[in-house]
Scaffold this motif. Structure first.
Motif, PDB file in Angstrom:
ATOM      1  N   HIS A 129       0.834  -1.210   0.000  1.00 13.04           N
ATOM      2  CA  HIS A 129       0.000   0.000   0.000  1.00 13.04           C
ATOM      3  C   HIS A 129       0.868   1.259   0.000  1.00 13.04           C
ATOM      4  CE1 HIS A 129      -3.211   2.788   1.056  1.00 13.04           C
ATOM      5  NE2 HIS A 129      -2.477   3.196   2.065  1.00 13.04           N
ATOM      6  N   LEU A 130       1.912   1.271   0.813  1.00  8.24           N
ATOM      7  CA  LEU A 130       2.782   2.451   0.881  1.00  8.24           C
ATOM      8  C   LEU A 130       3.540   2.661  -0.430  1.00  8.24           C
ATOM      9  CD1 LEU A 130       4.229   2.118   4.507  1.00  8.24           C
ATOM     10  CD2 LEU A 130       2.377   3.591   3.702  1.00  8.24           C
ATOM     11  N   ARG A 131       3.956   1.576  -1.069  1.00 11.17           N
ATOM     12  CA  ARG A 131       4.647   1.726  -2.354  1.00 11.17           C
ATOM     13  C   ARG A 131       3.708   2.285  -3.421  1.00 11.17           C
ATOM     14  NH1 ARG A 131       7.019  -3.398  -0.902  1.00 11.17           N
ATOM     15  NH2 ARG A 131       5.385  -4.467  -2.116  1.00 11.17           N
ATOM     16  N   ALA A 132       2.481   1.752  -3.467  1.00 13.12           N
ATOM     17  CA  ALA A 132       1.561   2.126  -4.546  1.00 13.12           C
ATOM     18  C   ALA A 132       0.883   3.469  -4.314  1.00 13.12           C
ATOM     19  CB  ALA A 132       0.502   1.035  -4.715  1.00 13.12           C
ATOM     20  N   ASN A 133       0.552   3.790  -3.059  1.00 13.36           N
ATOM     21  CA  ASN A 133      -0.281   4.963  -2.774  1.00 13.36           C
ATOM     22  C   ASN A 133       0.451   6.119  -2.105  1.00 13.36           C
ATOM     23  OD1 ASN A 133      -3.252   4.033  -3.371  1.00 13.36           O
ATOM     24  ND2 ASN A 133      -2.269   2.310  -2.347  1.00 13.36           N
ATOM     25  N   ARG A 134       1.576   5.843  -1.458  1.00 14.99           N
ATOM     26  CA  ARG A 134       2.295   6.925  -0.779  1.00 14.99           C
ATOM     27  C   ARG A 134       3.708   7.099  -1.326  1.00 14.99           C
ATOM     28  NH1 ARG A 134      -0.122  10.230   0.441  1.00 14.99           N
ATOM     29  NH2 ARG A 134       0.324  10.886   2.572  1.00 14.99           N
ATOM     30  N   ALA A 135       4.035   6.388  -2.418  1.00 12.87           N
ATOM     31  CA  ALA A 135       5.302   6.536  -3.135  1.00 12.87           C
ATOM     32  C   ALA A 135       6.519   6.293  -2.238  1.00 12.87           C
ATOM     33  CB  ALA A 135       5.386   7.921  -3.778  1.00 12.87           C
ATOM     34  N   ILE A 136       6.384   5.362  -1.309  1.00  4.76           N
ATOM     35  CA  ILE A 136       7.474   5.044  -0.386  1.00  4.76           C
ATOM     36  C   ILE A 136       8.085   3.704  -0.789  1.00  4.76           C
ATOM     37  CG2 ILE A 136       8.095   4.540   1.998  1.00  4.76           C
ATOM     38  CD1 ILE A 136       5.761   6.281   2.893  1.00  4.76           C
ATOM     39  N   ALA A 137       9.365   3.712  -1.112  1.00  5.84           N
ATOM     40  CA  ALA A 137      10.081   2.476  -1.423  1.00  5.84           C
ATOM     41  C   ALA A 137      10.404   1.771  -0.109  1.00  5.84           C
ATOM     42  CB  ALA A 137      11.363   2.775  -2.199  1.00  5.84           C
ATOM     43  N   CYS A 138       9.836   0.583   0.113  1.00  7.51           N
ATOM     44  CA  CYS A 138      10.032  -0.097   1.389  1.00  7.51           C
ATOM     45  C   CYS A 138       9.793  -1.584   1.225  1.00  7.51           C
ATOM     46  CB  CYS A 138       9.106   0.459   2.465  1.00  7.51           C
ATOM     47  SG  CYS A 138       7.342   0.261   2.078  1.00  7.51           S
ATOM     48  N   GLU A 139      10.213  -2.347   2.218  1.00 14.02           N
ATOM     49  CA  GLU A 139      10.033  -3.786   2.255  1.00 14.02           C
ATOM     50  C   GLU A 139       9.259  -4.161   3.517  1.00 14.02           C
ATOM     51  OE1 GLU A 139      10.772  -5.680  -0.226  1.00 14.02           O
ATOM     52  OE2 GLU A 139      11.735  -4.046  -1.337  1.00 14.02           O
ATOM     53  N   PRO A 140       8.563  -5.303   3.510  1.00 16.01           N
ATOM     54  CA  PRO A 140       7.804  -5.713   4.699  1.00 16.01           C
ATOM     55  C   PRO A 140       8.650  -5.824   5.958  1.00 16.01           C
ATOM     56  CG  PRO A 140       7.218  -7.073   2.815  1.00 16.01           C
ATOM     57  CD  PRO A 140       8.375  -6.228   2.377  1.00 16.01           C
ATOM     58  N   GLU A 141       9.932  -6.152   5.817  1.00 19.41           N
ATOM     59  CA  GLU A 141      10.805  -6.298   6.991  1.00 19.41           C
ATOM     60  C   GLU A 141      11.000  -4.977   7.725  1.00 19.41           C
ATOM     61  OE1 GLU A 141      10.994  -9.651   4.519  1.00 19.41           O
ATOM     62  OE2 GLU A 141      11.425  -7.549   3.970  1.00 19.41           O
TER      63      GLU A 141
END
Length: 504
Positions: free
Chosen positions: A183-195
């Motif tokens: 959700h954060l990658r798609a909607n808030r443009a945040i590059a992140c991993e579940p870890e």
């Protein structure tokens, strides 16, 4: 206490025959209180079980069970052929009351930690959360898909018992962490991993966790002024030195912050929708804040509490999306996007902090219950969360517009309500001569909730106004609230004019 040869009279004891608590338990508790309070002294003889049973109108078995429990606790002792007595061990050894009685007119407070004693004066109560006109941070309960949610809940209650009833992963339910990261990658443009995602019991829990890991007592923390009350309380409780940094139309004034405390350890900001003023932090200020944090070797906590609700165009960019140095810790919550009773939030930490957060969560935090996490995970994975957010954006935009229209009609010259493009609240700036604290008190008495801007301020601010939530109730209730607010502000204005005329 009156004595007889048969032992102490216990006629003052009251047992509730209709209570779900067993009579033997009630009797045991009552006798224990008499013994520990000193009403029954060491060596006092208790009546025979038959006598107690007759006096209290209960069976002898009930009394024997109560006596047996007290004997097992060491509070009474049985003497063969002589009956039961209060234990001699209690002579002079009863525990003191938790707080010694105060002298008349004196308030005796418990001894607190040094940090709590020093910082308690900086705490503010949380805002009221009754669903009525202008309550802030209140999602639309009336529009939540309860029936759909209930089906997800029922599905997961049928899961394996060790999953439903046992301890969950301390970091959080992995499918939910994956859903949040997506959700954060798609909607808030945040590059992140579940870890990097740690699921917590709401945003407040996240702030407390961050403070306990990163702050020492006395560390300077930049706080927006005016700013969010809950986060401020968490950092104050950790012993931080709070530095109130002014806010203007571009958000946190970084230059002012550097002038006040260039060696800050942490900065707390609400860049998407400043709490409470409602502005969005400009790109210039975002870059300046990231550079200042890098120079000071400091951390930034970004609270994106309601940034998903934008009205027209794309949501405001997150500060985390422009953080290339790994300085920003992003905190999100489902309290606004779903409902607050979930007590579910998350902390997205930079890669360099994953190991320490994982260690702390595994060692000190038992984790959030797995069942609600699984429900939210499915809700997100199956597209229901995105559907709900789109529906709420439209609904909140309608309620925002209804508030503005009513304000233009009824509050002109009294309260200038500022439009907002994001979030669940806006602010109204009071006309000169109107007192915000008085307005808030009168509004509460009339059944509506408005919050003075000064309540959010750690240091004095020039603005005088009221914070107005519009998300929790429909247009009809908002219009009624505006009418009430207009009436009481008109009364206040007339009173001010009369006082000025009288002095003239």
């Amino acid at each position: 206490m009156v004595k007889t040869s048969g032992g102490a009279l216990l006629l003052s004891l009251k047992l509730d025959q209709d209570s779900a608590k067993p009579l033997s338990t009630q009797l045991c508790v009552a006798l224990r209180e008499l013994i520990l309070s000193g009403a029954l002294r060491a060596g006092d003889r208790l009546p025979a079980s038959r006598t107690v049973a007759r006096d209290l109108g209960v069976s002898r078995t009930t009394v024997i069970e109560a006596f047996a429990r007290l004997q097992a606790e060491g509070l009474i002792e049985a003497r063969v052929g002589a009956g039961s007595y209060v234990s001699q061990v209690l002579e002079g050894r009863r525990p003191s009351p938790a707080v010694a009685p105060a002298e008349p007119g004196e308030t005796r407070l418990p001894r607190l930690s040094r940090t709590m004693t020093q910082r308690a004066g900086a705490f503010f109560d949380r805002l009221p959360h009754e669903p009525r006109a202008f309550t802030t941070a209140m999602p639309a309960f009336d529009a939540f898909p309860v029936a759909l949610w209930s089906r997800y809940v029922a599905k997961h209650w049928r899961d394996r018992r060790d999953v439903v009833l046992g301890y969950g992963d301390s970091q959080g339910y992995m499918p939910l962490r994956r859903a949040i990261a997506a959700h954060l990658r798609a909607n808030r443009a945040i590059a992140c991993e579940p870890e990097q995602v740690f699921v917590v019991n709401g945003a407040q829990h996240g702030f407390q966790l961050i403070a306990s890991i990163l702050l020492d007592p006395g560390d300077p923390v930049w706080i927006e002024n005016p700013g969010a009350i809950g986060a401020r309380n968490c950092f104050a409780a950790a012993g931080a030195e709070l530095v109130p940094v002014p806010v203007d139309g571009e958000g946190l004034d970084v230059e002012a912050g550097l002038a006040l405390e260039p060696g800050f350890r942490l900065a707390f900001v609400t860049p998407a929708h400043q709490q409470p003023m409602g502005c969005t932090m400009s790109l210039r200020r975002r870059l300046a804040l990231l550079a200042a944090a890098d120079e000071a070797d400091a951390w930034i906590v970004e609270d994106d509490y309601d940034g998903e609700f934008c009205y027209g165009g794309r949501p405001p960019a997150t500060l985390k999306s422009t953080d290339s140095a790994g300085r920003v810790i992003y905190v999100g919550t489902f309290s606004k996007s779903l409902f607050p009773a979930l007590r579910l939030g998350y902390v997205l930490v930079p890669p360099g902090l994953v190991a320490v957060f994982d260690k702390v969560m595994r060692c000190f935090v038992p984790g959030v219950p797995s069942n609600p996490q699984a429900v939210v995970s499915d809700f997100m994975d199956e597209g229901q969360f995105a559907t709900h957010i789109r529906r709420m954006r439209k609904l909140y935009a309608e309620r925002h517009d209804a508030l503005l229209a009513a304000a233009r009609e009824r509050l002109s010259g009294l309260l200038e309500v500022v439009p907002t493009g994001t979030g669940l609240h806006t602010v109204g700036l009071l006309a000169e001569g109107l007192d915000e604290a008085e307005a808030a008190t009168r509004a509460w008495d009339r059944g509506i909730t408005v919050v003075p801007l000064q309540r959010f301020a750690l240091a004095p601010i020039d603005a005088r106004g009221l914070v107005l939530g519009f998300s929790g109730v429909g247009p009809t209730e908002l219009r009624r609230g505006v009418a009430v607010l207009a009436e009481l502000l008109e009364g206040m204005k007339a009173g001010t004019e009369r006082r000025v005329a009288a002095r003239a």
